[in-house]
Design an enzyme around this catalytic site. Structure first.
Site, PDB file in Angstrom:
ATOM      1  N   ASN A 136       0.881  -1.173   0.000  1.00  0.00           N
ATOM      2  CA  ASN A 136       0.000   0.000   0.000  1.00  0.00           C
ATOM      3  C   ASN A 136       0.915   1.218   0.000  1.00  0.00           C
ATOM      4  O   ASN A 136       1.475   1.576   1.029  1.00  0.00           O
ATOM      5  CB  ASN A 136      -0.894  -0.022   1.247  1.00  0.00           C
ATOM      6  CG  ASN A 136      -1.698   1.259   1.384  1.00  0.00           C
ATOM      7  OD1 ASN A 136      -1.788   2.061   0.450  1.00  0.00           O
ATOM      8  ND2 ASN A 136      -2.298   1.450   2.560  1.00  0.00           N
TER       9      ASN A 136
ATOM     10  N   LYS B 166       0.201   4.246  -0.403  1.00  0.00           N
ATOM     11  CA  LYS B 166      -0.427   5.466   0.142  1.00  0.00           C
ATOM     12  C   LYS B 166      -0.153   6.652  -0.801  1.00  0.00           C
ATOM     13  O   LYS B 166      -0.073   6.458  -2.008  1.00  0.00           O
ATOM     14  CB  LYS B 166       0.043   5.723   1.573  1.00  0.00           C
ATOM     15  CG  LYS B 166      -0.095   4.458   2.431  1.00  0.00           C
ATOM     16  CD  LYS B 166       0.055   4.664   3.898  1.00  0.00           C
ATOM     17  CE  LYS B 166      -0.134   3.322   4.613  1.00  0.00           C
ATOM     18  NZ  LYS B 166      -0.108   3.424   6.049  1.00  0.00           N
TER      19      LYS B 166
ATOM     20  N   HIS C 104      -9.524   1.364   4.385  1.00  0.00           N
ATOM     21  CA  HIS C 104      -8.281   1.518   5.139  1.00  0.00           C
ATOM     22  C   HIS C 104      -8.517   2.459   6.319  1.00  0.00           C
ATOM     23  O   HIS C 104      -9.307   3.400   6.214  1.00  0.00           O
ATOM     24  CB  HIS C 104      -7.175   2.079   4.224  1.00  0.00           C
ATOM     25  CG  HIS C 104      -5.829   2.038   4.882  1.00  0.00           C
ATOM     26  ND1 HIS C 104      -5.416   3.006   5.763  1.00  0.00           N
ATOM     27  CD2 HIS C 104      -4.820   1.134   4.816  1.00  0.00           C
ATOM     28  CE1 HIS C 104      -4.210   2.691   6.207  1.00  0.00           C
ATOM     29  NE2 HIS C 104      -3.822   1.562   5.640  1.00  0.00           N
TER      30      HIS C 104
ATOM     31  N   GLU D 130      -6.907   4.831   7.450  1.00  0.00           N
ATOM     32  CA  GLU D 130      -6.668   6.256   7.152  1.00  0.00           C
ATOM     33  C   GLU D 130      -7.880   6.858   6.433  1.00  0.00           C
ATOM     34  O   GLU D 130      -8.199   8.030   6.633  1.00  0.00           O
ATOM     35  CB  GLU D 130      -5.385   6.407   6.323  1.00  0.00           C
ATOM     36  CG  GLU D 130      -4.144   6.213   7.193  1.00  0.00           C
ATOM     37  CD  GLU D 130      -2.947   5.626   6.474  1.00  0.00           C
ATOM     38  OE1 GLU D 130      -2.886   5.684   5.231  1.00  0.00           O
ATOM     39  OE2 GLU D 130      -2.059   5.083   7.169  1.00  0.00           O
TER      40      GLU D 130
ATOM     41  N   GLU E 150      -5.657  -4.942  10.270  1.00  0.00           N
ATOM     42  CA  GLU E 150      -4.627  -3.938  10.542  1.00  0.00           C
ATOM     43  C   GLU E 150      -4.939  -3.198  11.845  1.00  0.00           C
ATOM     44  O   GLU E 150      -5.749  -2.270  11.846  1.00  0.00           O
ATOM     45  CB  GLU E 150      -4.582  -2.908   9.404  1.00  0.00           C
ATOM     46  CG  GLU E 150      -4.225  -3.496   8.069  1.00  0.00           C
ATOM     47  CD  GLU E 150      -3.614  -2.460   7.144  1.00  0.00           C
ATOM     48  OE1 GLU E 150      -2.484  -2.683   6.699  1.00  0.00           O
ATOM     49  OE2 GLU E 150      -4.243  -1.410   6.902  1.00  0.00           O
TER      50      GLU E 150
ATOM     51  N   GLY F 251       2.271   2.242  10.628  1.00  0.00           N
ATOM     52  CA  GLY F 251       3.243   3.324  10.500  1.00  0.00           C
ATOM     53  C   GLY F 251       3.935   3.694  11.799  1.00  0.00           C
ATOM     54  O   GLY F 251       4.607   4.716  11.890  1.00  0.00           O
TER      55      GLY F 251
ATOM     56  N   SER G 131       3.137  -2.252  10.181  1.00  0.00           N
ATOM     57  CA  SER G 131       4.579  -2.369  10.401  1.00  0.00           C
ATOM     58  C   SER G 131       5.110  -3.773  10.117  1.00  0.00           C
ATOM     59  O   SER G 131       5.972  -4.276  10.824  1.00  0.00           O
ATOM     60  CB  SER G 131       4.958  -1.922  11.814  1.00  0.00           C
ATOM     61  OG  SER G 131       4.582  -0.562  12.016  1.00  0.00           O
TER      62      SER G 131
HETATM   63  P1  PGA Z   1       2.708   0.204   7.551  1.00  0.00           P
HETATM   64  O1  PGA Z   1       1.273   0.446   6.860  1.00  0.00           O
HETATM   65  O2  PGA Z   1       3.245  -1.069   6.983  1.00  0.00           O
HETATM   66  O3  PGA Z   1       3.518   1.418   7.157  1.00  0.00           O
HETATM   67  O4  PGA Z   1       2.464   0.108   9.017  1.00  0.00           O
HETATM   68  C1  PGA Z   1       0.367  -0.605   6.682  1.00  0.00           C
HETATM   69  C2  PGA Z   1      -0.902  -0.078   6.071  1.00  0.00           C
HETATM   70  O5  PGA Z   1      -1.326   1.014   6.408  1.00  0.00           O
HETATM   71  O6  PGA Z   1      -1.511  -0.771   5.239  1.00  0.00           O
END
Ligand code: PGA
Length: 250
Positions: A9, A11, A94, A96, A166, A172, A212
């Protein structure tokens, strides 16, 4: 057996030219991979990503999809538009999107179903916030989010979707759920699918862990019985790191 599925992803990262570069670097590194490889790129980078991925096993995904076929929805992109652009997967819900763009369980459901209807495979994200885990609501929350997202789908449709568990506190942050935590919560999600859509659907649906996931923790996570893959943010922006995750068995 469920085929492992590793999705990046990106982003809001990578221009169209940078997307082509990253995929060109990734291609030789994931050539022999056992896992299905997906990169979910920014919408404007889709054409260059599709072109760059041609002739490889890398599939291109979108990061969202709208639920109507067309109309007055400024800034949105329909499933059919994505299909025509060469996209095969779309992330839906997601955290976000839920946090910054007011997506709800109801719109996540509509988006996931619109994706399926157009022939896209939705990657449906669910996961608890830190305080929800601390207060003991993780299982209730992920069960609710999962059932809301799948609502109205047939057993066959449920079999075909991907769910990404998630935990919001792990995205993140560099904090990962432990292998056991991730496995246990994904088990809860699979149980919810089994109870509502039957054992066959639960056995078929692929459930990823995200938050992560890195080259140094992928092995332990992927060794868990319930975890079928990963949705990777930060580490998917490096061809080397992402390839190490894709090739987690090596
Ligand atoms: P990350 O993001 O691996 O940077 O924690 C995962 C995601 O948001 O899908």
């Amino acid at each position: 057996m469920r085929k492992p599925i590793i999705a990046g992803n990106w982003k809001m990262n990578k221009t169209p030219a940078e997307a082509a570069e990253l995929i060109a670097a990734l291609k030789p590194l994931v050539k022999g991979a056992e896992a299905q490889v997906i990169v979910c790129v920014p919408a404007v980078a889709i054409p260059s990503a599709v072109k760059a991925a041609k002739g490889s096993r890398i599939k291109v995904g979108a990061q969202n999809v709208h639920y109507e076929a067309s109309g007055a929805f400024t800034g949105e992109i329909s499933a059919q538009m994505l299909v025509e652009a060469g996209v095969t997967y779309a992330i839906v819900g997601h955290s976000e999107r839920r946090q910054y763009f007011a997506e709800t369980d109801a719109t996540v459901n509509l988006r996931a179903r619109a994706a399926l209807k157009a022939g896209l495979i939705p990657i449906i994200c669910v996961g608890e916030k830190k305080e929800e885990r601390e207060n003991g609501y993780t299982d209730i929350l992920v069960t609710y989010q999962t059932l809301m997202a799948l609502h109205g789908m047939t057993e066959e449709e449920v079999k075909s979707v991907i769910i990404a568990y998630e935990p919001v506190w792990a995205i993140g942050t560099g904090l990962t759920a432990t292998d056991e935590q991730a496995n246990e919560t994904i088990g809860v999600i699979r149980k919810a699918v089994a109870e509502n859509y039957g054992r066959r659907a639960a056995n078929a649906v692929r459930i990823q862990y995200g938050g992560s996931m890195k080259p140094n923790n992928v092995k332990g996570l992927m060794a868990q019985s319930e975890i079928d893959g990963g949705l990777i943010g930060g580490a998917s922006l490096s061809a080397e790191d992402f390839a190490r995750i894709v090739n987690f068995r090596e």
